[in-house]
Design a protein around this motif. Structure first.
Motif, mmCIF file in Angstrom:
data_model
loop_
_atom_site.group_PDB
_atom_site.id
_atom_site.type_symbol
_atom_site.label_atom_id
_atom_site.label_comp_id
_atom_site.label_asym_id
_atom_site.label_seq_id
_atom_site.Cartn_x
_atom_site.Cartn_y
_atom_site.Cartn_z
ATOM 1 N N SER A 1 48.032 50.197 36.416
ATOM 2 C CA SER A 1 46.574 50.295 36.479
ATOM 3 C C SER A 1 46.033 50.386 35.060
ATOM 4 N N SER A 2 44.814 49.954 34.899
ATOM 5 C CA SER A 2 44.173 49.968 33.583
ATOM 6 C C SER A 2 42.672 50.096 33.768
ATOM 7 N N ARG A 3 42.059 50.895 32.914
ATOM 8 C CA ARG A 3 40.604 51.087 33.002
ATOM 9 C C ARG A 3 39.896 50.005 32.206
ATOM 10 N N ILE A 4 38.833 49.417 32.803
ATOM 11 C CA ILE A 4 38.050 48.408 32.111
ATOM 12 C C ILE A 4 36.567 48.719 32.297
ATOM 13 N N ILE A 5 35.759 48.071 31.486
ATOM 14 C CA ILE A 5 34.306 48.181 31.595
ATOM 15 C C ILE A 5 33.743 46.778 31.767
#
Length: 393
Positions: A387-391
Motif C-alpha cells: 500500500s502507498s499513500r497518494i494525493i
C-alpha cells in the motif's frame, strides 16, 4: 533564498559542513557541559564569572555550536592561573559566540579548519602566545586585538573584523582597509559575496540566519523514519521529501510545512511506510515562499527488503495530471488494485483503469476521482500486499 548549514550561510562562504551538528546555547556556567559530542567532557568554571580555567586541554568543535544568544550575551574569557598551561581549540565545524572572546595568560593554538568558521559577535582579544592557523574563516564584529609580538598566524584563511588594534596589523597578513588577502573588514564580507553574513553581523545576530540544518538522520525499522532539525529558518515554506533507488533519480514521496522565520531549534519527522527496494536514498528539498528551493544532503539506508523480492513502486505521490503509475522489478500479475479515501473510506476499483506501458510499467487513469488523500492497495497473484499513500490534486 534560504540556505542550509551544510548548505546554509556557510555555503555562502563556499564551505561545506561535515556530519551532524548540535547547538549549544550558553552553557558557560559551573559544570556546564557541551552536548552532542561538541566537547568531550565537562567544563568547570569559577562560580559567578564566565572564565574558563583550562590547563593543557584541547577543545574540539566537531558540531554546530552557539554560545549565548542575541538577548543573552556571554563572554568567553579563557583565563589561566597556571602560567605553564596551554589550550588548543580545534574548530572543525561552526562556532558562533554572542559576546567577547578573550584569551589571557594562555599559550594557545586556535586551528580553524578549511570547512569551518568562527563568528564572534563582540571583540576578540588575544595575548602574546596565541598561534592561529586557519584555512577557514574568522569573523569578529567588533575589534580584533593582538597584544605583544609572540605567536604566529598561518594558513590561507581570512579574518573579517570591525577594526584592528595592538599588533594585529603585523600579526595578520594584509593592512587594514587596503583589501589584503587575509586581513579584511566587515564591509568586505558583502564584497566577497557574503552579504547575508554581513547583515547577520551588522544586526548583532538578531536577524535570523537562513535555514540552518542541524542534522538529517534516516533509520530503518518496520518503516523508514526520517528525522531532521533546524537551528534557524528564514522564508521557509516547506520541505519536500524525495526518494531514489539509485541515488541519481529522485521523486517526491511527501511534504512537510516549514516554520517561516525562526531562531529556535525545530524538529521534523517523516515516515516512509512503503519502501520498495533493498536500498533507498533520501533527500530533503527546502522551498521558500517565493518558490526558490535548495537540495540538501543525500542519505542512504538499507531497508531490509530482500534483493529478489517483488518490488512495486507507485508514482507520483502527488497526482496532478490524472495519471498514476506503478512499476515492478519483475513481471507480476495484479489480482486486486484499489484506491481508498483516507477521509471518507470510499473505495475505487482501479483494475479496469490499468493500461500497460511496457513489460514492467503501468499507468492508471484516475480522472473523475475526487481530489483528496488516498491509500492505493495492490495484491499480487502471489498474495503479496503493498500500500502507498497518494494525493490527487
Amino acid at each position: 533564498m534560504s540556505r542550509f548549514l551544510i548548505v546554509s550561510f556557510i555555503s555562502l562562504l563556499h564551505l561545506t559542513l561535515l556530519g551532524q551538528t548540535t547547538t549549544q546555547n550558553g552553557q558557560w556556567t559551573t559544570n556546564g557541559t557541551w552536548i552532542g559530542g561538541s566537547y568531550p567532557g565537562t567544563l568547570t568554571v569559577n562560580a559567578g564569572d564566565d572564565d574558563l580555567d583550562l590547563n593543557n586541554q584541547t577543545i574540539s568543535i566537531d558540531h554546530y555550536v552557539i554560545v549565548g544568544a542575541s538577548d543573552d550575551r556571554i563572554d568567553m574569557n579563557f583565563a589561566n592561573s597556571n602560567s605553564t598551561g596551554s589550550l588548543t581549540i580545534e574548530d572543525n565545524d561552526t562556532l558562533i559566540v554572542y559576546g567577547d572572546w578573550v584569551f589571557a595568560n594562555k599559550s594557545m593554538d586556535l586551528n580553524i579548519g578549511s570547512n569551518s568558521v568562527v563568528i564572534v559577535l563582540g571583540d576578540a582579544s588575544f595575548s602574546n602566545k596565541i598561534d592561529i592557523a586557519t584555512s577557514g574563516t574568522l569573523v569578529v564584529s567588533g575589534n580584533f586585538n593582538k597584544s605583544g609580538s609572540q605567536g604566529s598566524y598561518s594558513g590561507g584563511g581570512a579574518v573579517y573584523a570591525g577594526s584592528y588594534s595592538g599588533s594585529a596589523d603585523s600579526f595578520i597578513p594584509g593592512d587594514t582597509g587596503t583589501g589584503g588577502d587575509q586581513q579584511q573588514t566587515i564591509d568586505d564580507l558583502s564584497d566577497d559575496g557574503f552579504t547575508e553574513i554581513e547583515v547577520f553581523v551588522d544586526d548583532e545576530g538578531s536577524t535570523p540566519l537562513p535555514v540552518e540544518l542541524i542534522y538529517f538522520n534516516v533509520n530503518a525499522n518496520d518503516n523508514i523514519e526520517l528525522m531532521w532539525a533546524t537551528a534557524s529558518e528564514i522564508n521557509n515554506d516547506h520541505f519536500v521529501i524525495q526518494r531514489s533507488e539509485d541515488g541519481i533519480t529522485f521523486y517526491e514521496i511527501g511534504k512537510i510545512g516549514g516554520n517561516g522565520d525562526s531562531n529556535e531549534t525545530i524538529s521534523y519527522t517523516f515516515t516512509d511506510r512503503s519502501p520498495t527496494a533493498p536500498v533507498h536514498y533520501y533527500r530533503l528539498k527546502q522551498v521558500d515562499f517565493d518558490g526558490q528551493f535548495e537540495y540538501l544532503e543525500v542519505k542512504r539506508v538499507a531497508t531490509g527488503i530482500k534483493e529478489n523480492a517483488i518490488q512495486i513502486k507507485v508514482f507520483p505521490t502527488v497526482v496532478k495530471n490524472a495519471i498514476l503509475n506503478y512499476s515492478s522489478n519483475q513481471p507480476i500479475v495484479i489480482r486486486e488494485i484499489a484506491l481508498v479515501s483516507l477521509s471518507g473510506g470510499e473505495a475505487y476499483d482501479l483494475q479496469g483503469r490499468v493500461e500497460r506501458t511496457n513489460a514492467l510499467s503501468y499507468s492508471i487513469d484516475v480522472s473523475g476521482i475526487q481530489k483528496g488523500f488516498y491509500l492505493i492497495k495492490i495484491t499480487t497473484a502471489e498474495n503479496q500486499n503493498m500500500s502507498s499513500r497518494i494525493i490527487i490534486e
